[in-house]
Enzyme design. Structure first.
Site, PDB file in Angstrom:
ATOM      1  N   ASP A 190      42.130  40.699  36.647  1.00 42.99           N
ATOM      2  CA  ASP A 190      42.968  40.273  37.775  1.00 42.99           C
ATOM      3  C   ASP A 190      42.341  39.079  38.497  1.00 42.99           C
ATOM      4  OD1 ASP A 190      45.159  40.365  39.432  1.00 42.99           O
ATOM      5  OD2 ASP A 190      44.351  41.912  40.750  1.00 42.99           O
TER       6      ASP A 190
ATOM      7  N   TRP B   6      42.592  32.257  41.419  1.00 43.17           N
ATOM      8  CA  TRP B   6      41.621  31.270  40.902  1.00 43.17           C
ATOM      9  C   TRP B   6      42.298  29.900  40.844  1.00 43.17           C
ATOM     10  CZ3 TRP B   6      41.451  27.903  36.799  1.00 43.17           C
ATOM     11  CH2 TRP B   6      40.200  27.379  36.445  1.00 43.17           C
TER      12      TRP B   6
ATOM     13  N   HIS C 281      45.839  31.611  34.213  1.00 39.39           N
ATOM     14  CA  HIS C 281      46.016  32.498  33.053  1.00 39.39           C
ATOM     15  C   HIS C 281      45.352  31.880  31.816  1.00 39.39           C
ATOM     16  CE1 HIS C 281      48.528  35.019  35.455  1.00 39.39           C
ATOM     17  NE2 HIS C 281      49.555  34.193  35.498  1.00 39.39           N
TER      18      HIS C 281
ATOM     19  N   TRP D 132      57.054  42.324  34.886  1.00 47.73           N
ATOM     20  CA  TRP D 132      58.382  41.699  34.681  1.00 47.73           C
ATOM     21  C   TRP D 132      58.988  41.278  36.015  1.00 47.73           C
ATOM     22  CZ3 TRP D 132      59.406  40.507  29.833  1.00 47.73           C
ATOM     23  CH2 TRP D 132      58.943  41.319  28.794  1.00 47.73           C
TER      24      TRP D 132
ATOM     25  N   LEU E 267      34.460  45.954  16.139  1.00 50.87           N
ATOM     26  CA  LEU E 267      34.928  46.182  17.507  1.00 50.87           C
ATOM     27  C   LEU E 267      36.430  46.416  17.446  1.00 50.87           C
ATOM     28  CD1 LEU E 267      34.616  45.711  20.726  1.00 50.87           C
ATOM     29  CD2 LEU E 267      35.268  43.383  20.235  1.00 50.87           C
TER      30      LEU E 267
ATOM     31  N   GLU F   9      33.861  55.880  34.747  1.00 51.98           N
ATOM     32  CA  GLU F   9      33.178  55.275  35.904  1.00 51.98           C
ATOM     33  C   GLU F   9      33.936  54.010  36.307  1.00 51.98           C
ATOM     34  OE1 GLU F   9      30.740  56.631  37.562  1.00 51.98           O
ATOM     35  OE2 GLU F   9      30.623  58.316  36.164  1.00 51.98           O
TER      36      GLU F   9
HETATM   37  C1  IPE Z   1      47.523  44.350  37.002  1.00 54.37           C
HETATM   38  O1  IPE Z   1      47.404  43.219  37.810  1.00 54.37           O
HETATM   39  C2  IPE Z   1      48.053  43.995  35.664  1.00 54.37           C
HETATM   40  C3  IPE Z   1      47.248  43.091  34.844  1.00 54.37           C
HETATM   41  C4  IPE Z   1      46.061  42.612  35.102  1.00 54.37           C
HETATM   42  C5  IPE Z   1      47.868  42.728  33.618  1.00 54.37           C
HETATM   43  P1  IPE Z   1      48.473  42.883  38.945  1.00 54.37           P
HETATM   44  O2  IPE Z   1      47.932  41.693  39.651  1.00 54.37           O
HETATM   45  O3  IPE Z   1      49.824  42.749  38.353  1.00 54.37           O
HETATM   46  O4  IPE Z   1      48.423  44.184  39.852  1.00 54.37           O
HETATM   47  P2  IPE Z   1      49.007  44.450  41.302  1.00 54.37           P
HETATM   48  O5  IPE Z   1      50.486  44.204  41.226  1.00 54.37           O
HETATM   49  O6  IPE Z   1      48.338  43.502  42.251  1.00 54.37           O
HETATM   50  O7  IPE Z   1      48.671  45.874  41.595  1.00 54.37           O
HETATM   51  C1  IPE Z   2      46.155  38.864  36.381  1.00 53.13           C
HETATM   52  O1  IPE Z   2      46.062  37.832  37.302  1.00 53.13           O
HETATM   53  C2  IPE Z   2      46.945  38.473  35.153  1.00 53.13           C
HETATM   54  C3  IPE Z   2      48.255  39.134  35.012  1.00 53.13           C
HETATM   55  C4  IPE Z   2      48.715  40.062  35.783  1.00 53.13           C
HETATM   56  C5  IPE Z   2      49.052  38.696  33.904  1.00 53.13           C
HETATM   57  P1  IPE Z   2      47.156  37.668  38.439  1.00 53.13           P
HETATM   58  O2  IPE Z   2      48.224  36.763  37.923  1.00 53.13           O
HETATM   59  O3  IPE Z   2      47.615  38.984  38.924  1.00 53.13           O
HETATM   60  O4  IPE Z   2      46.324  36.919  39.554  1.00 53.13           O
HETATM   61  P2  IPE Z   2      46.441  37.123  41.118  1.00 53.13           P
HETATM   62  O5  IPE Z   2      46.260  38.572  41.410  1.00 53.13           O
HETATM   63  O6  IPE Z   2      47.793  36.622  41.524  1.00 53.13           O
HETATM   64  O7  IPE Z   2      45.328  36.272  41.655  1.00 53.13           O
HETATM   65 MG    MG Z   3      47.002  40.182  40.420  1.00 50.47          MG
END
Ligand code: IPE
Ligand code: IPE
Ligand code: MG
Length: 260
Positions: free
Chosen positions: A26, A31, A43, A75, A137, A211
């Site tokens: 996440d 970033w 991404h 989505w 792996l 953990e």
């Molecule tokens: C969780 O991240 C899903 C992935 C990293 C693919 P999100 O950024 O979508 O989660 P929420 O919505 O903040 O909980």
């Molecule tokens: C996680 O990064 C990647 C996916 C959920 C695909 P985010 O896109 O959720 O990044 P933030 O949380 O908005 O920074």
């Molecule tokens: Mg996120």
């Protein structure tokens, strides 16, 4: 993979290395925003962190890595971000699959892939087939995955394949083989980057005794040293599985399956 060990942290002892690490990657969007770039740039940069994590996992002898790439709730994001994420998944998989295969990595994708476009579904299927005998792996990508979806699809499949069970109470061992990752050990260490402290519908069943490790580091900045910090934290924990500390120190029961 070659070991260009630029790390400043000591490699933890092999004996206590987690066998399965599950990661919520996440923070890509934040970033990018910090750098005044579009979210997709985050991404894209995040895929470099995936490459680095896989390499470090191999170097450390970790046999299972599971990565949350797209949740069943993602989505809900703007359509252009969703479509760019799908395109990125396709491009990266096409580009990397032969390299993964050369490094003896088995790739698996879990989640409801039937919602993806046909070319992506076909690429996923052929990548899984190509690498299915690889042993170094197992890299599992959770895509259009949700923990609740997983439990429900397992239950529905069990009921379809063993209808006689409808009359009985089903047990954990009846259900687990039908879970998306029923055939691999449950995660020892869960890592979530990006500062949020939630599970976001990732592996709900499988994280029962994992953990948990949360870091503010944004996923594109998560490097080999960040992984080692997570492993060092893991190594400082006492996994009790319900028992007392005294029992654990006298016990010869190290494994989760034996303990639960
Ligand atoms: C969780 O991240 C899903 C992935 C990293 C693919 P999100 O950024 O979508 O989660 P929420 O919505 O903040 O909980
Ligand atoms: C996680 O990064 C990647 C996916 C959920 C695909 P985010 O896109 O959720 O990044 P933030 O949380 O908005 O920074
Ligand atoms: Mg996120």
């Amino acid at each position: 993979m070659s070991n260009t060990n630029s790390s400043t942290l000591a490699i933890p002892e092999v004996g206590s290395i987690p066998q399965h690490i599950a990661v919520i990657m996440d923070g890509n969007g934040r970033w990018a925003r910090k750098k005044l770039l579009p979210r997709i740039a985050g991404h894209r940069r995040g895929t470099d962190s995936v490459r680095s994590l896989v390499k470090s996992a191999i170097d450390l002898g970790i046999p299972y890595v599971t990565l949350f790439a797209f949740s069943s709730e993602n989505w809900r994001r703007p359509a252009d971000e969703v479509s760019m994420l799908m395109q990125l998944f396709l491009t990266v998989l096409k580009k990397e699959i032969n390299r993964l295969h050369r490094h003896n990595i088995r790739l698996r994708v879990v989640g409801d892939v039937s919602q993806f476009d046909t070319p992506l579904q076909e690429l996923i299927r052929s990548s899984e087939q190509l690498t299915e005998k690889n042993t170094q792996l197992t890299l599992t990508i959770a895509a259009n995955y949700g923990g609740r979806w997983d439990v429900l699809q397992a239950f529905n499949r069990l009921m379809r394949e063993c209808p006689e069970k409808i009359e009985q109470d089903i047990s954990e061992s009846d259900l687990t083989p039908y879970l998306s990752m029923g055939n691999i050990p449950e995660p020892d260490l869960f890592i979530r980057t990006g500062g949020e402290k939630r599970i976001s519908n990732f592996l709900l069943w499988q994280l029962a005794y994992t953990e948990l490790y949360f870091t503010d580091t944004l996923w594109p900045d998560f490097d080999e040293d960040s992984l080692k910090e997570a492993i060092l934290s893991y190594q400082s924990r006492e996994r009790r599985f319900g028992r007392t500390s005294e029992q654990v120190s006298q016990s010869s029961w190290p494994s989760i399956s034996a303990a639960i």
